[in-house]
Motif scaffolding. Structure first.
Motif, PDB file in Angstrom:
ATOM      1  N   UNK A 116       0.851  -1.179   0.000  1.00 21.66           N
ATOM      2  CA  UNK A 116       0.000   0.000   0.000  1.00 21.66           C
ATOM      3  C   UNK A 116       0.890   1.234   0.000  1.00 21.66           C
ATOM      4  N   UNK A 117       0.705   2.091  -0.983  1.00 20.57           N
ATOM      5  CA  UNK A 117       1.458   3.343  -1.100  1.00 20.57           C
ATOM      6  C   UNK A 117       2.964   3.115  -1.025  1.00 20.57           C
ATOM      7  N   UNK A 118       3.429   2.039  -1.636  1.00 20.71           N
ATOM      8  CA  UNK A 118       4.856   1.761  -1.682  1.00 20.71           C
ATOM      9  C   UNK A 118       5.420   1.057  -0.465  1.00 20.71           C
ATOM     10  N   UNK A 119       4.586   0.740   0.502  1.00 20.47           N
ATOM     11  CA  UNK A 119       5.033   0.013   1.694  1.00 20.47           C
ATOM     12  C   UNK A 119       4.567  -1.430   1.581  1.00 20.47           C
ATOM     13  N   UNK A 120       5.521  -2.356   1.692  1.00 19.14           N
ATOM     14  CA  UNK A 120       5.220  -3.783   1.634  1.00 19.14           C
ATOM     15  C   UNK A 120       5.148  -4.338   3.048  1.00 19.14           C
ATOM     16  N   UNK A 121       4.048  -4.995   3.371  1.00 18.66           N
ATOM     17  CA  UNK A 121       3.892  -5.714   4.632  1.00 18.66           C
ATOM     18  C   UNK A 121       4.035  -7.195   4.289  1.00 18.66           C
ATOM     19  N   UNK A 122       5.066  -7.837   4.843  1.00 14.45           N
ATOM     20  CA  UNK A 122       5.429  -9.190   4.417  1.00 14.45           C
ATOM     21  C   UNK A 122       5.583 -10.110   5.617  1.00 14.45           C
ATOM     22  N   UNK A 123       4.772 -11.152   5.643  1.00 13.22           N
ATOM     23  CA  UNK A 123       4.830 -12.175   6.680  1.00 13.22           C
ATOM     24  C   UNK A 123       5.175 -13.498   5.995  1.00 13.22           C
ATOM     25  N   UNK A 124       6.263 -14.168   6.418  1.00 13.63           N
ATOM     26  CA  UNK A 124       6.645 -15.417   5.763  1.00 13.63           C
ATOM     27  C   UNK A 124       5.760 -16.599   6.108  1.00 13.63           C
ATOM     28  N   UNK A 125       4.873 -16.458   7.076  1.00 13.09           N
ATOM     29  CA  UNK A 125       4.122 -17.605   7.571  1.00 13.09           C
ATOM     30  C   UNK A 125       4.984 -18.367   8.560  1.00 13.09           C
ATOM     31  N   UNK A 126       4.678 -19.635   8.752  1.00 13.49           N
ATOM     32  CA  UNK A 126       5.456 -20.472   9.665  1.00 13.49           C
ATOM     33  C   UNK A 126       5.864 -21.755   8.952  1.00 13.49           C
ATOM     34  N   UNK A 127       7.144 -22.131   9.049  1.00 10.38           N
ATOM     35  CA  UNK A 127       7.581 -23.374   8.419  1.00 10.38           C
ATOM     36  C   UNK A 127       7.235 -24.613   9.226  1.00 10.38           C
ATOM     37  N   UNK A 128       6.772 -24.418  10.473  1.00  9.67           N
ATOM     38  CA  UNK A 128       6.539 -25.565  11.346  1.00  9.67           C
ATOM     39  C   UNK A 128       5.132 -25.636  11.939  1.00  9.67           C
ATOM     40  N   UNK A 129       4.494 -24.502  12.109  1.00  6.87           N
ATOM     41  CA  UNK A 129       3.155 -24.436  12.699  1.00  6.87           C
ATOM     42  C   UNK A 129       2.272 -23.487  11.890  1.00  6.87           C
ATOM     43  N   UNK A 130       1.954 -23.848  10.643  1.00  4.64           N
ATOM     44  CA  UNK A 130       1.160 -22.929   9.826  1.00  4.64           C
ATOM     45  C   UNK A 130      -0.249 -22.755  10.388  1.00  4.64           C
ATOM     46  N   UNK A 131      -0.815 -21.592  10.115  1.00  5.03           N
ATOM     47  CA  UNK A 131      -2.205 -21.318  10.463  1.00  5.03           C
ATOM     48  C   UNK A 131      -3.083 -22.358   9.765  1.00  5.03           C
ATOM     49  N   UNK A 132      -4.184 -22.790  10.396  1.00  8.45           N
ATOM     50  CA  UNK A 132      -5.052 -23.780   9.734  1.00  8.45           C
ATOM     51  C   UNK A 132      -5.433 -23.360   8.309  1.00  8.45           C
ATOM     52  N   UNK A 133      -5.415 -24.328   7.434  1.00  6.89           N
ATOM     53  CA  UNK A 133      -5.775 -24.153   6.025  1.00  6.89           C
ATOM     54  C   UNK A 133      -4.729 -23.366   5.238  1.00  6.89           C
ATOM     55  N   UNK A 134      -3.525 -23.244   5.783  1.00  8.61           N
ATOM     56  CA  UNK A 134      -2.398 -22.707   5.024  1.00  8.61           C
ATOM     57  C   UNK A 134      -1.295 -23.758   5.065  1.00  8.61           C
ATOM     58  N   UNK A 135      -0.267 -23.571   4.272  1.00  9.28           N
ATOM     59  CA  UNK A 135       0.834 -24.533   4.218  1.00  9.28           C
ATOM     60  C   UNK A 135       2.057 -23.961   4.921  1.00  9.28           C
ATOM     61  N   UNK A 136       2.926 -24.846   5.379  1.00  5.08           N
ATOM     62  CA  UNK A 136       4.194 -24.438   5.967  1.00  5.08           C
ATOM     63  C   UNK A 136       4.948 -23.590   4.951  1.00  5.08           C
ATOM     64  N   UNK A 137       5.484 -22.460   5.399  1.00  3.90           N
ATOM     65  CA  UNK A 137       6.118 -21.546   4.443  1.00  3.90           C
ATOM     66  C   UNK A 137       7.208 -20.712   5.082  1.00  3.90           C
ATOM     67  N   UNK A 138       8.060 -20.184   4.201  1.00  2.00           N
ATOM     68  CA  UNK A 138       9.061 -19.202   4.558  1.00  2.00           C
ATOM     69  C   UNK A 138       8.980 -18.098   3.511  1.00  2.00           C
ATOM     70  N   UNK A 139       9.711 -17.023   3.719  1.00  2.00           N
ATOM     71  CA  UNK A 139       9.749 -15.947   2.741  1.00  2.00           C
ATOM     72  C   UNK A 139      11.125 -15.836   2.121  1.00  2.00           C
ATOM     73  N   UNK A 140      11.145 -15.333   0.908  1.00  2.00           N
ATOM     74  CA  UNK A 140      12.393 -15.022   0.214  1.00  2.00           C
ATOM     75  C   UNK A 140      12.282 -13.588  -0.282  1.00  2.00           C
ATOM     76  N   UNK A 141      13.316 -12.802  -0.021  1.00  2.00           N
ATOM     77  CA  UNK A 141      13.408 -11.462  -0.592  1.00  2.00           C
ATOM     78  C   UNK A 141      14.678 -11.435  -1.427  1.00  2.00           C
TER      79      UNK A 141
END
Length: 155
Positions: A116-141
């Motif tokens: 939003x307006x040039x600001x990125x809000x980035x959450x990688x998720x969790x590689x070990x305890x993902x929120x229900x109905x999401x997959x284990x994840x990490x982020x790459x920049x």
């Protein structure tokens, strides 16, 4: 420059460490956004930057860290102090106040990338305890000549 962004490992990092080991020659830094940062602190030869999460009791880490990489200012925080499970508004205003263009945060265990307006809000998720109905994840920049790519990798 390639940065792996991790949060909320909560002491179970075997699959994550296997991923990091496989790609270690392509990783320039690891950013851990709290809740068991020590899960990655022994990874060899890759600089680690960490902030304290609500699960890091008694740990001597800061709650927020501002880094500059390839012309971008980045705020690292766990997110619990900004109420990110309910809204990202306070986090967005913190980004404006800190004059950053990227905020990396955790706590929700959900992969998120909003801009939003040039600001990125980035959450990688969790590689070990993902929120229900999401997959284990990490982020790459990835930063390169005048380009920035933020993406999720699902483990």
């Amino acid at each position: 420059m390639r940065i792996v962004v991790i949060s909320d490992t909560h002491g179970k990092s075997e699959r994550l460490m296997a991923y990091l080991e496989h790609y270690k020659d392509t990783i320039d830094e690891i950013w851990h956004l709290g809740d068991y940062h020590r899960d990655t602190e022994d990874f060899p030869d890759v600089p680690l930057f960490s902030v304290r999460g609500n699960g890091d009791l008694g740990v001597r880490l800061t709650d927020a860290l501002i880094l500059e990489r390839c012309g971008h200012r980045v705020l690292l925080t766990h997110g619990h102090l900004y109420g990110v499970k309910n809204t990202l508004t306070r986090l967005y205003y913190k980004a404006l106040e800190a004059e950053v263009d990227i905020v990396c945060f955790g706590h929700t265990h959900k992969p998120i990338h909003l801009e939003s307006s040039g600001i990125h809000l980035f959450n990688p998720g969790s590689p070990t305890h993902p929120f229900p109905h999401t997959h284990a994840s990490i982020g790459i920049i990835e930063f390169s000549d005048n380009e920035m790519v933020l993406k999720h990798v699902y483990l």
